[in-house]
Design a protein around this motif. Structure first.
Motif, mmCIF file in Angstrom:
data_model
loop_
_atom_site.group_PDB
_atom_site.id
_atom_site.type_symbol
_atom_site.label_atom_id
_atom_site.label_comp_id
_atom_site.label_asym_id
_atom_site.label_seq_id
_atom_site.Cartn_x
_atom_site.Cartn_y
_atom_site.Cartn_z
ATOM 1 N N TRP A 8 0.472 -1.137 0.559
ATOM 2 C CA TRP A 8 0.048 0.145 -0.259
ATOM 3 C C TRP A 8 1.033 1.250 0.431
ATOM 4 C CZ3 TRP A 8 -4.011 -0.207 -1.613
ATOM 5 C CH2 TRP A 8 -5.328 -2.201 -2.019
ATOM 6 N N LEU A 9 2.250 1.121 1.420
ATOM 7 C CA LEU A 9 2.589 2.592 0.567
ATOM 8 C C LEU A 9 3.636 2.566 -0.908
ATOM 9 C CD1 LEU A 9 4.402 4.483 2.661
ATOM 10 C CD2 LEU A 9 5.985 2.770 2.950
ATOM 11 N N GLY A 10 3.418 1.650 -1.247
ATOM 12 C CA GLY A 10 4.221 1.729 -2.203
ATOM 13 C C GLY A 10 3.271 2.153 -4.062
ATOM 14 N N LEU A 11 2.227 1.607 -3.746
ATOM 15 C CA LEU A 11 1.144 1.938 -4.687
ATOM 16 C C LEU A 11 0.592 3.573 -3.707
ATOM 17 C CD1 LEU A 11 -1.167 0.898 -6.912
ATOM 18 C CD2 LEU A 11 -2.658 0.304 -4.967
ATOM 19 N N GLY A 12 0.477 4.363 -2.864
ATOM 20 C CA GLY A 12 0.155 5.177 -2.497
ATOM 21 C C GLY A 12 1.551 6.436 -2.977
ATOM 22 N N SER A 13 2.305 6.385 -3.100
ATOM 23 C CA SER A 13 3.930 6.640 -3.513
ATOM 24 C C SER A 13 3.611 6.868 -4.968
ATOM 25 C CB SER A 13 4.973 6.489 -2.955
ATOM 26 O OG SER A 13 5.190 5.204 -3.354
ATOM 27 N N GLY A 14 3.708 6.106 -5.674
ATOM 28 C CA GLY A 14 3.375 5.470 -6.822
ATOM 29 C C GLY A 14 2.364 6.355 -7.498
ATOM 30 N N LEU A 15 1.186 6.056 -7.303
ATOM 31 C CA LEU A 15 0.097 7.426 -7.546
ATOM 32 C C LEU A 15 0.545 8.603 -7.359
ATOM 33 C CD1 LEU A 15 -2.752 5.402 -6.040
ATOM 34 C CD2 LEU A 15 -2.216 5.484 -8.675
ATOM 35 N N ILE A 16 1.612 9.205 -6.294
ATOM 36 C CA ILE A 16 1.810 10.195 -5.662
ATOM 37 C C ILE A 16 2.788 11.238 -6.938
ATOM 38 C CG2 ILE A 16 3.019 12.096 -4.337
ATOM 39 C CD1 ILE A 16 1.027 10.096 -1.670
ATOM 40 N N LEU A 17 3.899 10.211 -7.375
ATOM 41 C CA LEU A 17 4.252 10.624 -7.594
ATOM 42 C C LEU A 17 4.280 11.289 -9.022
ATOM 43 C CD1 LEU A 17 7.656 10.949 -8.135
ATOM 44 C CD2 LEU A 17 8.106 8.766 -8.614
ATOM 45 N N SER A 18 3.421 10.010 -9.791
ATOM 46 C CA SER A 18 2.907 10.134 -11.423
ATOM 47 C C SER A 18 1.454 11.602 -11.722
ATOM 48 C CB SER A 18 2.137 8.911 -11.782
ATOM 49 O OG SER A 18 1.057 8.968 -10.782
ATOM 50 N N ALA A 19 0.957 11.606 -10.136
ATOM 51 C CA ALA A 19 0.306 12.582 -10.023
ATOM 52 C C ALA A 19 1.241 14.156 -11.026
ATOM 53 C CB ALA A 19 -0.516 13.250 -8.759
ATOM 54 N N MET A 20 2.225 14.445 -9.726
ATOM 55 C CA MET A 20 3.126 15.364 -9.900
ATOM 56 C C MET A 20 3.866 15.658 -11.000
ATOM 57 S SD MET A 20 4.577 14.508 -5.385
ATOM 58 C CE MET A 20 5.628 16.219 -5.735
#
Length: 144
Positions: A8-20
């Motif tokens: 979940w941590l990897g998924l969330g950080s990946g989504l945040i990074l892609s949004a940025m």
């Protein structure tokens, strides 16, 4: 696959990074135009041009309005009262709707009625229907 906290941590950080990254490199603006804090924004160089604003809209003269064809998407909805008589079957209702030009195709209306299993769920009464509704929308309004 085992779902763990690190997943979940990897998924969330990946989504945040892609949004940025999407914000930085969006096709609507250049990366150099992105300002993270407008209060600390630096003045733009004179070499950078502002995008041209659209030309002002000219009002249409009254004689030109009459010559333009009406836009079908802007035309106002015409509400009509539709009466279902007591004891009417789905086929009789389809005939009445077709006669009043509230539906375009009786067979499509009856097919949707059979598909929704609503053949015997119509109740007698008066309903407000608009011209141009789909057969499916007409059925939904008649079942309310």
């Amino acid at each position: 696959m085992k779902v763990t906290r690190s997943f979940w941590l990897g998924l969330g950080s990946g989504l945040i990074l892609s949004a940025m990254l999407t914000l930085l490199f969006s096709p609507q603006q250049k990366p150099s135009d992105v300002q993270l804090n407008p209060q600390t924004a630096l003045p733009k160089n004179e070499s950078t041009k502002e995008p041209d604003s659209p030309p002002p809209v000219q009002p249409i003269e009254s004689d030109q309005k009459e010559s333009l064809p009406p836009d079908p998407q802007v035309s106002p909805q015409i509400d009509r009262d539709f009466v279902i008589p007591k004891g009417a079957s789905a086929e009789q209702i389809a005939d009445l709707l077709f006669a009043q030009e509230l539906i375009k195709d009786k067979e499509a209306f009856l097919a949707f009625t059979r598909q929704m299993r609503a053949e015997r769920r119509f109740r007698a009464g008066t309903f407000k229907l608009s011209v141009g509704l789909s057969e499916e929308e007409v059925i939904f309004r008649l079942l309310k």
